[in-house]
Motif scaffolding. Structure first.
Motif, PDB file in Angstrom:
ATOM      1  N   ILE A 213      24.763  42.710  33.173  1.00 21.31           N
ATOM      2  CA  ILE A 213      23.542  42.293  33.872  1.00 21.31           C
ATOM      3  C   ILE A 213      23.905  41.822  35.280  1.00 21.31           C
ATOM      4  O   ILE A 213      23.218  42.140  36.259  1.00 21.31           O
ATOM      5  N   GLY A 214      25.022  41.084  35.389  1.00 18.18           N
ATOM      6  CA  GLY A 214      25.472  40.621  36.704  1.00 18.18           C
ATOM      7  C   GLY A 214      25.799  41.783  37.631  1.00 18.18           C
ATOM      8  O   GLY A 214      25.389  41.795  38.797  1.00 18.18           O
ATOM      9  N   VAL A 215      26.517  42.768  37.117  1.00 21.94           N
ATOM     10  CA  VAL A 215      26.895  43.928  37.941  1.00 21.94           C
ATOM     11  C   VAL A 215      25.621  44.681  38.372  1.00 21.94           C
ATOM     12  O   VAL A 215      25.461  45.055  39.547  1.00 21.94           O
ATOM     13  N   ALA A 216      24.701  44.876  37.430  1.00 20.14           N
ATOM     14  CA  ALA A 216      23.450  45.592  37.744  1.00 20.14           C
ATOM     15  C   ALA A 216      22.646  44.828  38.801  1.00 20.14           C
ATOM     16  O   ALA A 216      22.084  45.424  39.727  1.00 20.14           O
ATOM     17  N   ALA A 217      22.622  43.502  38.674  1.00 20.05           N
ATOM     18  CA  ALA A 217      21.861  42.687  39.628  1.00 20.05           C
ATOM     19  C   ALA A 217      22.487  42.783  41.022  1.00 20.05           C
ATOM     20  O   ALA A 217      21.766  42.863  42.026  1.00 20.05           O
TER      21      ALA A 217
ATOM     22  N   ALA B  68      32.679  44.840  44.665  1.00 25.38           N
ATOM     23  CA  ALA B  68      33.734  43.887  44.268  1.00 25.38           C
ATOM     24  C   ALA B  68      33.374  43.230  42.928  1.00 25.38           C
ATOM     25  O   ALA B  68      34.247  43.024  42.077  1.00 25.38           O
ATOM     26  N   ILE B  69      32.099  42.902  42.739  1.00 23.14           N
ATOM     27  CA  ILE B  69      31.680  42.260  41.477  1.00 23.14           C
ATOM     28  C   ILE B  69      32.030  43.174  40.303  1.00 23.14           C
ATOM     29  O   ILE B  69      32.563  42.730  39.287  1.00 23.14           O
ATOM     30  N   LYS B  70      31.778  44.461  40.476  1.00 21.12           N
ATOM     31  CA  LYS B  70      32.084  45.390  39.383  1.00 21.12           C
ATOM     32  C   LYS B  70      33.604  45.513  39.168  1.00 21.12           C
ATOM     33  O   LYS B  70      34.086  45.452  38.026  1.00 21.12           O
ATOM     34  N   ASN B  71      34.332  45.684  40.247  1.00 20.35           N
ATOM     35  CA  ASN B  71      35.787  45.835  40.096  1.00 20.35           C
ATOM     36  C   ASN B  71      36.425  44.597  39.476  1.00 20.35           C
ATOM     37  O   ASN B  71      37.316  44.684  38.627  1.00 20.35           O
ATOM     38  N   GLU B  72      35.940  43.434  39.912  1.00 22.51           N
ATOM     39  CA  GLU B  72      36.469  42.178  39.339  1.00 22.51           C
ATOM     40  C   GLU B  72      36.153  42.099  37.844  1.00 22.51           C
ATOM     41  O   GLU B  72      36.935  41.573  37.061  1.00 22.51           O
ATOM     42  N   ASP B  73      34.976  42.606  37.466  1.00 21.77           N
ATOM     43  CA  ASP B  73      34.585  42.556  36.053  1.00 21.77           C
ATOM     44  C   ASP B  73      35.587  43.328  35.180  1.00 21.77           C
ATOM     45  O   ASP B  73      35.984  42.863  34.112  1.00 21.77           O
ATOM     46  N   ILE B  74      36.029  44.471  35.680  1.00 21.70           N
ATOM     47  CA  ILE B  74      36.988  45.279  34.909  1.00 21.70           C
ATOM     48  C   ILE B  74      38.299  44.497  34.732  1.00 21.70           C
ATOM     49  O   ILE B  74      38.828  44.375  33.621  1.00 21.70           O
ATOM     50  N   GLU B  75      38.778  43.932  35.830  1.00 17.65           N
ATOM     51  CA  GLU B  75      40.044  43.197  35.805  1.00 17.65           C
ATOM     52  C   GLU B  75      39.920  41.944  34.925  1.00 17.65           C
ATOM     53  O   GLU B  75      40.817  41.615  34.134  1.00 17.65           O
TER      54      GLU B  75
END
Ligand code: MRU
Length: 380
Positions: A77-81, A153-160
């Motif tokens: 939800i955070g990444v989508a937002a 960056a939010i998405k990439n950080e989420d993966i890590e």
């Protein structure tokens, strides 16, 4: 414009290798098509029967997708937002900063109203707003580019982050362990790996085999529809149970750990997650099973002292009475209570596994330390 890839049937059983071309784990949960100015999501309301990819271009479409759980799970939800607010900014037609920031703020408030409980929604929106506020001296096109970079960056950080949570979780497990999980805190709820399911996916990469029990998770069945689907796709020995079967499965001695995700954790460690989680924690205490919450620090809300301050989303009655039935199954006029989340009291939680390590009781101290570590990293 929406691409549909149909699956003929849901495959039951354990350790099944699904054709790599159809493996759900190869699909992105959330991504951005900047050329098309679209938020691209896997429509989770269709799974497991249909893999449908939606291209969402308008703010109401994005709002609806979050509200209807087409994209769901706190990190996703955070990444989508983040992508959603970037797209809103991209469409703002002005070169005047005051007008731009006002419109951006309105778009932020609108997306923020889609669901109240998972803090990752406001966390991601605030990150983008801060970028726009801190760069008021730049031109509007430059600010838009910075917002694009921040959302990516939010998405990439989420993966890590999920990979690190997986590593810490995996350090507790040994080959063959039985794990019970609730809702879906897997890859489908994040950009990769998941949180509660990350140790299992990482373990698979290393050739380990676990036995996972998925609560079906009434009323929206995220466990039955999503966790089972992604675990089977990874070849995990997976068993689906109804929510009310958990105590029997634990009593049988089949569960070594309970791992669940979280939507908002208070500063004292009280953890809000999908309705039914706190009951599992109570069972875990009774039977002496370790109960862990797994989540990124973006889900920990240090501004909230205890779980009592967390807003619990209530959802439509029809999710209980009608959604999965050919005919309404409860009498007309019956009173319905449909909270989407509950709060697990901190004293029931063995540990909270974050990307900065495992917090242990007392959480008001250990979570503070986790944030000191995080902030030290950020300021370096
Ligand atoms: O209503 P949902 O499906 O968004 O609820 C999801 C959960 O409760 C998850 O456990 C939580 O968001 C963590 S996802 C990594």
């Amino acid at each position: 414009m929406n691409a549909i890839i149909s699956r003929n049937k849901f495959i039951h059983g354990a350790n099944i290798n699904i054709n790599m071309n159809e493996n759900i784990l190869n699909y992105e949960t959330v991504s951005l098509d900047d050329k098309e100015s679209a938020l691209v999501i896997l429509d989770q309301t269709r799974l497991p029967n249909e893999i449908k990819i939606l291209h969402l271009k308008t703010q109401p479409e994005i709002w609806q997708a979050i509200y209807k759980l087409q994209v769901r799970g706190a990190p996703a939800i955070g990444v989508a937002a983040g992508f959603g607010l970037y797209l809103a900014a991209k469409n703002i037609e002005t070169n005047n900063y005051d007008s731009f920031i006002k419109q951006l703020y309105e778009a932020k408030e609108y997306l923020n109203s889609s669901r109240p409980t998972a803090v990752n929604l406001s966390w991601a929106l605030n990150r983008l707003e801060k970028i726009a506020v801190n760069n008021s001296n730049k031109s509007i096109p430059e600010i838009k580019n910075l917002l694009l970079a921040e959302s990516i960056a939010i998405k990439n950080e989420d993966i890590e982050t999920c990979r690190k949570i997986g590593e810490y979780g995996l350090s507790l497990l040994k080959d063959g362990d039985g794990i019970l999980t609730h809702c879906n805190a897997g890859q489908l709820a994040t950009s990769k790996y998941g949180t509660a399911l990350a140790p299992i996916h990482l373990g698979r990469e290393r050739g380990l085999n676990f036995r996972v029990f998925c609560d079906e998770t009434r009323p929206l069945l995220q466990g039955a529809r999503l966790s089972t689907f992604e675990l089977l796709a990874d070849g995990v020995n997976t068993t689906l149970i109804c929510d009310n079967m958990a105590s029997q499965v634990i009593k049988n001695g089949w569960v070594n750990f309970i791992f669940t995700g979280c939507d908002r954790v208070a500063a004292n460690g009280d953890s809000c997650n999908k309705i039914g989680t706190s009951g599992l924690a109570i069972l875990a205490k009774y039977y002496g099973i370790p109960f862990y919450i797994l989540g990124p620090t973006s889900t920990i809300d240090m501004n909230i002292k205890t779980g009592r301050d967390i807003i619990i989303e209530e959802r439509p009655e029809s999710e209980i009475t009608d959604l999965w039935y050919q005919k309404r199954m409860a009498p007309e006029g019956i009173k319905i209570y449909n909270p989407a989340f509950d709060v697990t009291d901190n004293e029931l939680i063995t540990g909270i596994i974050t990307e900065f390590g495992i917090a242990r009781p007392p959480y008001s101290e250990s979570l503070k330390k986790i944030f000191e570590q995080k902030n030290a990293g950020l300021s370096r």
